[in-house]
Design an enzyme around this catalytic site. Structure first.
Site, PDB file in Angstrom:
ATOM      1  N   CYS A 158      -8.105 -13.529 -16.980  1.00 29.99           N
ATOM      2  CA  CYS A 158      -8.878 -13.962 -16.048  1.00 29.99           C
ATOM      3  C   CYS A 158      -8.035 -15.092 -15.338  1.00 29.99           C
ATOM      4  O   CYS A 158      -8.350 -15.254 -14.325  1.00 29.99           O
ATOM      5  CB  CYS A 158     -10.282 -14.323 -16.532  1.00 29.99           C
ATOM      6  SG  CYS A 158     -10.546 -15.159 -17.745  1.00 29.99           S
ATOM      7  N   HIS A 252     -12.019 -20.449 -12.573  1.00 33.23           N
ATOM      8  CA  HIS A 252     -10.890 -21.141 -13.077  1.00 33.23           C
ATOM      9  C   HIS A 252     -10.032 -21.820 -12.105  1.00 33.23           C
ATOM     10  O   HIS A 252      -9.519 -21.125 -11.091  1.00 33.23           O
ATOM     11  CB  HIS A 252      -9.973 -19.982 -13.915  1.00 33.23           C
ATOM     12  CG  HIS A 252     -10.547 -19.527 -14.966  1.00 33.23           C
ATOM     13  ND1 HIS A 252     -11.885 -20.071 -15.694  1.00 33.23           N
ATOM     14  CD2 HIS A 252     -10.423 -18.426 -15.968  1.00 33.23           C
ATOM     15  CE1 HIS A 252     -12.290 -19.425 -16.689  1.00 33.23           C
ATOM     16  NE2 HIS A 252     -11.394 -18.238 -16.865  1.00 33.23           N
TER      17      HIS A 252
END
Length: 364
Positions: A158, A252
């Site tokens: 990810c 993120h």
């Protein structure tokens, strides 16, 4: 069009829950069967997850009364019920490898969110905008597995989705010599919420097990090429990474430093122009989950911000900002992606859409 019948293996965890929500009203996919560990098998989905539902939207009605199958004991039943499965199980890597191959050998294609097969040489690890041509290795994988329909395809880690998409078109156009990346990763990447991980409030943890190795190695596979019966990894650029867990629910962020080969350094405006005009196979095919503009550049000094920008284009776009010269590298910038949408389940759904559009998924 007729829907593809979809199964979710590992349906109760955070990524599994995200898969369930993404199947609601999907124009191509119909959630048909779900599976989890033996302790959840036999329960309805609502019974199994209602006390630990982590999504901001309610459990989809279509999922509530589905009875959970056993991920290992009911492989044949699942394979006979669906056209393909998404896999997001929480098991040891060797167990995941064996499980995913078992599904594939039962002629059930697997689109995996897990890391277990990311470095299996004939398993494509694909970001649809970056390396769709890697799907060409699937016939070789089917030959190895002895299957007609079954195969495994995986999405990347990810955290890569926050910075590799911004580096990729620059690498294509100018080459890329080296990069340094620091990622600031949300707690949902660990399958947690602030309710289940209160010690993350007002805290930063400077270690995420295995994450730095993935951040340095996985781009080399994405930037590799299909050679016969396997994917040959790239050997450049060199990437070094440091990964931190930060007190953010989703999203993120990465701080990126990059240098170009001698004589190939573009200007700031040329880089912004490349980002503004970049699109990939997902956009060409107008896949249902594809963002219209993959890379969004913010001119404001204080953007992108996790809270403001993680849901850009349904959480499937990548936000970029603060591009400027650096004293040690050529340039530095920051970028952001939603880790459970673009980075995890959403990226896997987009990959499945690509596999369908390119003719790799056959209906049962």
């Amino acid at each position: 069009m007729k829907h593809y019948k979809v199964g979710i293996v590992g349906c109760t965890g955070m990524v599994g829950q995200r898969f369930v929500t993404l199947m609601e009203n999907h124009p191509w996919f119909k959630l048909t069967a779900i599976a989890a560990s033996a302790r959840s098998a036999g329960k309805t989905y609502e019974e199994a997850v209602s006390s630990r539902w982590a999504m901001s939207t309610p459990i989809p009605e279509e999922a509530k009364n589905l009875v959970i199958l056993d991920v290992t004991a009911d492989i044949e039943k699942m394979a006979n019920t669906v056209d393909f499965v998404f896999c997001a199980v929480d098991m040891k890597k060797d167990e995941i490898r064996a499980l995913e191959e078992a599904y594939a050998k039962h002629e059930c294609p697997v689109v995996s969110n897990n890391s277990a097969h990311r470095f299996t040489p004939d398993v494509p690890m694909v970001v649809p905008e970056i390396n769709p041509e890697h799907l060409a290795v699937i016939p070789a994988q089917r030959k190895r597995l002895g299957t007609k329909r079954g195969f495994i395809a995986v999405k990347s880690n990810c955290s890569l989705q926050s910075y590799v998409p911004a580096l990729h078109p620059l690498k294509q156009q100018y080459g890329l010599d080296r990069a340094l990346v620091c990622t600031y990763q949300a707690i949902s990447g660990a399958g947690k919420t602030f309710d289940t991980w209160p010690e993350m409030l007002d805290n930063v943890i400077p270690y995420i097990g295995g994450e730095e190795e993935k951040s340095e190695k996985e781009p080399m596979k994405l930037w590799g090429h299909v050679e016969g019966d396997h994917i040959e990894n790239a050997d450049s650029p060199s990437i070094t990474a440091q990964c931190l867990r930060v007190p953010v629910s989703d999203g993120h962020m990465a701080a990126v430093f990059m240098s170009f080969p001698e004589g190939k350094k573009p200007s700031v405006e040329e880089i912004k122009d490349v980002w503004a005009n970049f699109h990939g196979r997902a956009q060409e095919l107008q896949l249902p989950s594809a963002p219209k503009h993959f890379l969004h550049y913010f001119e404001e000094d204080n953007r992108p911000q996790t809270k403001l920008d993680r849901m850009l284009e349904g959480g499937m776009a990548v936000s970029v900002g603060r591009l400027r010269p650096d004293t040690q590298y050529d340039y530095k910038f920051v970028c952001l992606s939603h880790n459970t949408l673009r980075g995890a389940a959403g990226g896997a759904v987009l990959l499945a859409e690509l596999l369908c559009a390119e003719g790799y998924m056959e209906r049962n």
